[in-house]
Write a protein that holds these residues in place. Sequence first.
Motif, PDB file in Angstrom:
ATOM      1  N   GLU A  78     -35.613 -26.720-140.633  1.00 30.26           N
ATOM      2  CA  GLU A  78     -35.298 -26.234-139.290  1.00 30.26           C
ATOM      3  C   GLU A  78     -33.813 -26.405-138.977  1.00 30.26           C
ATOM      4  OE1 GLU A  78     -37.788 -28.014-136.375  1.00 30.26           O
ATOM      5  OE2 GLU A  78     -39.653 -27.572-137.437  1.00 30.26           O
ATOM      6  N   VAL A  79     -33.280 -27.574-139.350  1.00 27.17           N
ATOM      7  CA  VAL A  79     -31.865 -27.859-139.076  1.00 27.17           C
ATOM      8  C   VAL A  79     -30.958 -26.880-139.818  1.00 27.17           C
ATOM      9  CG1 VAL A  79     -30.012 -29.539-139.442  1.00 27.17           C
ATOM     10  CG2 VAL A  79     -32.219 -30.296-138.524  1.00 27.17           C
ATOM     11  N   MET A  80     -31.246 -26.639-141.103  1.00 23.43           N
ATOM     12  CA  MET A  80     -30.416 -25.744-141.912  1.00 23.43           C
ATOM     13  C   MET A  80     -30.490 -24.308-141.394  1.00 23.43           C
ATOM     14  SD  MET A  80     -28.964 -27.746-144.147  1.00 23.43           S
ATOM     15  CE  MET A  80     -28.428 -26.827-145.574  1.00 23.43           C
ATOM     16  N   ALA A  81     -31.687 -23.878-141.008  1.00 24.14           N
ATOM     17  CA  ALA A  81     -31.839 -22.522-140.482  1.00 24.14           C
ATOM     18  C   ALA A  81     -31.105 -22.366-139.160  1.00 24.14           C
ATOM     19  CB  ALA A  81     -33.321 -22.189-140.307  1.00 24.14           C
ATOM     20  N   LEU A  82     -31.229 -23.384-138.292  1.00 23.04           N
ATOM     21  CA  LEU A  82     -30.559 -23.338-136.996  1.00 23.04           C
ATOM     22  C   LEU A  82     -29.043 -23.347-137.154  1.00 23.04           C
ATOM     23  CD1 LEU A  82     -30.910 -23.355-133.923  1.00 23.04           C
ATOM     24  CD2 LEU A  82     -30.943 -25.864-134.014  1.00 23.04           C
ATOM     25  N   MET A  83     -28.552 -24.182-138.083  1.00 18.25           N
ATOM     26  CA  MET A  83     -27.109 -24.247-138.297  1.00 18.25           C
ATOM     27  C   MET A  83     -26.577 -22.949-138.889  1.00 18.25           C
ATOM     28  SD  MET A  83     -24.678 -26.210-137.618  1.00 18.25           S
ATOM     29  CE  MET A  83     -22.920 -26.117-137.867  1.00 18.25           C
ATOM     30  N   SER A  84     -27.353 -22.353-139.793  1.00 24.69           N
ATOM     31  CA  SER A  84     -26.948 -21.079-140.383  1.00 24.69           C
ATOM     32  C   SER A  84     -26.837 -20.002-139.312  1.00 24.69           C
ATOM     33  CB  SER A  84     -27.956 -20.659-141.460  1.00 24.69           C
ATOM     34  OG  SER A  84     -27.601 -19.417-142.024  1.00 24.69           O
ATOM     35  N   ASP A  85     -27.838 -19.963-138.418  1.00 28.59           N
ATOM     36  CA  ASP A  85     -27.784 -19.000-137.304  1.00 28.59           C
ATOM     37  C   ASP A  85     -26.600 -19.294-136.392  1.00 28.59           C
ATOM     38  OD1 ASP A  85     -30.037 -17.771-138.258  1.00 28.59           O
ATOM     39  OD2 ASP A  85     -31.416 -18.761-136.863  1.00 28.59           O
ATOM     40  N   GLY A  86     -26.351 -20.587-136.169  1.00 28.97           N
ATOM     41  CA  GLY A  86     -25.240 -20.968-135.298  1.00 28.97           C
ATOM     42  C   GLY A  86     -23.893 -20.568-135.865  1.00 28.97           C
ATOM     43  N   ILE A  87     -23.733 -20.745-137.176  1.00 31.22           N
ATOM     44  CA  ILE A  87     -22.470 -20.352-137.823  1.00 31.22           C
ATOM     45  C   ILE A  87     -22.276 -18.849-137.720  1.00 31.22           C
ATOM     46  CG2 ILE A  87     -21.303 -20.167-140.058  1.00 31.22           C
ATOM     47  CD1 ILE A  87     -22.572 -22.887-140.776  1.00 31.22           C
ATOM     48  N   ARG A  88     -23.357 -18.092-137.985  1.00 32.98           N
ATOM     49  CA  ARG A  88     -23.261 -16.639-137.899  1.00 32.98           C
ATOM     50  C   ARG A  88     -22.926 -16.186-136.481  1.00 32.98           C
ATOM     51  NH1 ARG A  88     -27.667 -15.652-139.939  1.00 32.98           N
ATOM     52  NH2 ARG A  88     -28.937 -15.377-138.078  1.00 32.98           N
ATOM     53  N   SER A  89     -23.587 -16.780-135.489  1.00 35.77           N
ATOM     54  CA  SER A  89     -23.339 -16.407-134.096  1.00 35.77           C
ATOM     55  C   SER A  89     -21.909 -16.753-133.674  1.00 35.77           C
ATOM     56  CB  SER A  89     -24.334 -17.114-133.174  1.00 35.77           C
ATOM     57  OG  SER A  89     -25.647 -16.717-133.462  1.00 35.77           O
ATOM     58  N   THR A  90     -21.450 -17.916-134.126  1.00 42.46           N
ATOM     59  CA  THR A  90     -20.089 -18.335-133.792  1.00 42.46           C
ATOM     60  C   THR A  90     -19.055 -17.380-134.379  1.00 42.46           C
ATOM     61  OG1 THR A  90     -20.768 -20.657-133.713  1.00 42.46           O
ATOM     62  CG2 THR A  90     -18.414 -20.218-133.958  1.00 42.46           C
ATOM     63  N   ARG A  91     -19.260 -17.010-135.641  1.00 39.24           N
ATOM     64  CA  ARG A  91     -18.331 -16.090-136.281  1.00 39.24           C
ATOM     65  C   ARG A  91     -18.373 -14.712-135.629  1.00 39.24           C
ATOM     66  NH1 ARG A  91     -15.957 -17.406-140.885  1.00 39.24           N
ATOM     67  NH2 ARG A  91     -15.887 -15.241-141.575  1.00 39.24           N
ATOM     68  N   GLU A  92     -19.566 -14.272-135.240  1.00 36.36           N
ATOM     69  CA  GLU A  92     -19.672 -12.971-134.584  1.00 36.36           C
ATOM     70  C   GLU A  92     -18.996 -12.993-133.220  1.00 36.36           C
ATOM     71  OE1 GLU A  92     -23.726 -11.772-134.477  1.00 36.36           O
ATOM     72  OE2 GLU A  92     -23.840 -11.363-136.635  1.00 36.36           O
ATOM     73  N   ALA A  93     -19.118 -14.131-132.512  1.00 40.81           N
ATOM     74  CA  ALA A  93     -18.459 -14.244-131.205  1.00 40.81           C
ATOM     75  C   ALA A  93     -16.945 -14.154-131.356  1.00 40.81           C
ATOM     76  CB  ALA A  93     -18.844 -15.571-130.534  1.00 40.81           C
ATOM     77  N   ALA A  94     -16.443 -14.624-132.490  1.00 46.44           N
ATOM     78  CA  ALA A  94     -15.013 -14.554-132.771  1.00 46.44           C
ATOM     79  C   ALA A  94     -14.630 -13.248-133.458  1.00 46.44           C
ATOM     80  CB  ALA A  94     -14.589 -15.733-133.645  1.00 46.44           C
ATOM     81  N   GLY A  95     -15.629 -12.398-133.749  1.00 53.18           N
ATOM     82  CA  GLY A  95     -15.365 -11.116-134.379  1.00 53.18           C
ATOM     83  C   GLY A  95     -15.317 -11.162-135.894  1.00 53.18           C
ATOM     84  N   HIS A  96     -15.604 -12.322-136.500  1.00 49.92           N
ATOM     85  CA  HIS A  96     -15.510 -12.460-137.947  1.00 49.92           C
ATOM     86  C   HIS A  96     -16.816 -12.041-138.599  1.00 49.92           C
ATOM     87  CE1 HIS A  96     -11.755 -14.967-138.286  1.00 49.92           C
ATOM     88  NE2 HIS A  96     -11.959 -14.910-136.994  1.00 49.92           N
TER      89      HIS A  96
END
Length: 304
Positions: A78-96
């Motif tokens: 659960e932690v790894m999946a949540l962190m993976s989603d969080g990294i993707r969302s963070t990068r998308e928010a920054a446009g990366h």
Amino acid sequence: MRDRIDEEITFRKLEVLLAYMETENLAKTAEALDVSTVSVHRALHSLEQGMRCALFRHEGRNLKPTDAARTLADVAKEVMALMSDGIRSTREAAGHSSDRLKIGSLYSLTIQTVPDVVIDIKRRRPALQVELVLGSNTELLERLKQGTIDAALMSLPKAEPEIESIPLFEDDIFFAAPAGSPYANQEAIDLRDCRHERFVSLSEGFVTYRGFVEAFRVAGFTPDVAMTVGDIFPLMNLVSGGLGYTLLPGRVRGFFGDKVQFIPLQSQYLMRQTIGLSFVRARERDPNILALMAVCRLSARRTR
């Protein structure tokens, strides 16, 4: 207050745990993660130290997971999946590495350059959703700094530490007149001979406006400007309708057919715009920006 997480518990070690739980074999886990068996054993042992409880029991050379290891593995998934989603969302928010790309452009580049670039980048990255934002050089530069667009096709701005720009092509400025004007047969225009004429112009903030002002400074007089507009195509309409003369970049020549004539300026008024791609320097390794840079260079080579 939550218990502090021991520094021995890391995402990488949880990744090792999850891989080991699938095989329960050190060699296979090491092969799957492309590391040594010693590294796998060390990671699992340090997890036990961080958890402060046994996660495995030894059966000969084998490590058998305990109920504690299975519990930790369930949480780790659960932690790894949540962190993976969080990294993707963070990068998308920054446009990366987003599936969307906002490209800013000058109005004048929508005739040829922008369509070529959009078609080429869609070929390279079919899933990418491209959005076009039009504006003046000043507006596009501000949007870049604010992060509301990812890159801009524009006249190269003055050097700024946070902005990276690559030149694509250069464009000369011409005297624009309606068809059949008294200036139609001249080889080159001396703006001093146009002192009595009416002019129309782009509004402040456009790079062509800056060239307009500089040319008449050289000519030594302030032109009679009947109207200013915020888009180059209405400006050309005003010229073709006979409301006034103006100065225009060569890239829009031919858009109005023979209704607007482009006549060279004499050498003392010669001006050249350098058109390029600008983006925030921190994003120069972003896959979308790299793809955009490649197609822009390709487009520039085709138009030379």
